[in-house]
Design an enzyme around this catalytic site. Structure first.
Site, PDB file in Angstrom:
ATOM      1  N   GLY A 123     -21.149  47.978 -17.231  1.00 32.91           N
ATOM      2  CA  GLY A 123     -21.353  46.659 -16.623  1.00 32.91           C
ATOM      3  C   GLY A 123     -20.508  45.614 -17.331  1.00 32.91           C
ATOM      4  O   GLY A 123     -19.807  44.813 -16.693  1.00 32.91           O
ATOM      5  N   HIS A 124     -20.557  45.627 -18.668  1.00 35.86           N
ATOM      6  CA  HIS A 124     -19.703  44.699 -19.427  1.00 35.86           C
ATOM      7  C   HIS A 124     -18.224  44.985 -19.158  1.00 35.86           C
ATOM      8  O   HIS A 124     -17.410  44.060 -19.059  1.00 35.86           O
ATOM      9  CB  HIS A 124     -19.926  44.870 -20.944  1.00 35.86           C
TER      10      HIS A 124
END
Ligand code: PAF
Length: 280
Positions: A33-34
């Site tokens: 996600g990051h």
């Protein structure tokens, strides 16, 4: 990647970099996600900084600050591979020195949903995000849609306090099966990970339902989640995507969001439905 721990050094090094500058604020435990934020920011900016700071002021006293996952070595390896220019990893003392006494106060948007279940959470988020933007002065700052309410709070404060960054929201990254990728997923046992699929299933159900009665959508979502023995609902919301007020009628876009505890792990997720029926 250059790693710095003090505000002074970070500012000094940033001054040498080209613009535009992208900033990806994180609490570390870097996951896919990051990395979606990092890749997007890398593609849109000449220079890219990532902050890693597990911000104590956004955790309640009974929350998981102590057990929040931390893995600096693996984080730095991933960020190096993604061609990040700078990592800012300050200590608590650097961000909250003795005498620190100023917190950002928030209005209505922050009082709903997460704000109700995590009192003080957004005050901590808003304070640290304001500090990070003030320190780095990025052209763009990147946030994940998984934390939909955080995105609204950050957009609001960026506009209201004239922080001057463009706030870029990046779509949620999901595992096969739909589980939204989150740092807290590492705390799930294999059985809990399976149970956690119910969050996304409930969102898909909301999207598939033909009803225009929002309470009916909420009811059916609750029923689905409650059928999972390991799941405890904090909230099921079908709300206006801008104000986060609960909707009565589904006639335009709606932010459907859930917060559910699976064992000891609290997970959140959301989708926007009826996006194409935006009339205004
Ligand atoms: O979303 C997060 O990881 C945090 O809330 C943030 C924005 C880095 C502030 O600590």
């Amino acid at each position: 990647v250059k790693v710095v721990h003090t505000i002074e050094k970070f500012r000094g090094e940033l001054a040498e970099l080209q613009r535009p500058l992208g900033l990806v604020p994180t609490m570390g435990a870097i996951h896919e996600g990051h990395m979606a934020l990092v890749r997007r920011a890398r593609s849109e900016n000449a220079a890219l900084a990532v902050s890693i700071f597990v911000n104590p002021s956004q955790f309640g006293v009974h929350e998981d600050y102590e057990s929040y996952p931390r893995d600096m070595d693996s984080d730095l390896a991933r960020l190096r591979d993604a061609d990040v220019d700078m990592v800012f990893a300050p200590s608590i003392r650097e961000m909250y020195p003795d005498g620190f006494d100023t917190y950002v106060g928030l209005g209505e948007i922050a009082s709903r949903l997460e704000g109700e279940f995590r009192p003080g959470h957004f005050r901590g988020v808003a304070t640290v995000v304001t500090k990070l933007i003030a320190i780095a002065r990025p052209d763009r700052a990147y946030f994940g849609q998984k934390d939909a309410q955080q995105c609204l709070v950050v957009k609001r404060l960026n506009a209201d306090l004239n922080l001057g960054a463009a706030i870029v929201v990046v779509p949620t990254v999901r595992e096969a099966g739909g589980l939204a990728i989150s740092s807290r997923n590492v705390n799930l046992s294999p059985k809990e990970r399976k149970a956690a699929l119910v969050l996304y299933q409930s969102l898909c159900l909301a999207s598939d339902l033909a009803t225009s009665v929002a309470s009916e959508t909420r009811r059916q979502m609750r029923e689905l989640i409650e059928a999972e023995p390991l799941a405890q609902i904090d909230y099921v919301s079908v709300a206006d995507p801008a104000s986060l007020k609960e909707l009565d009628t589904l006639s335009g876009p709606a932010l459907v969001s859930v917060a559910v505890r699976i064992g000891q792990t609290r997970l959140i997720d959301n989708i926007t439905i009826n996006e194409s029926s935006a009339s205004a």
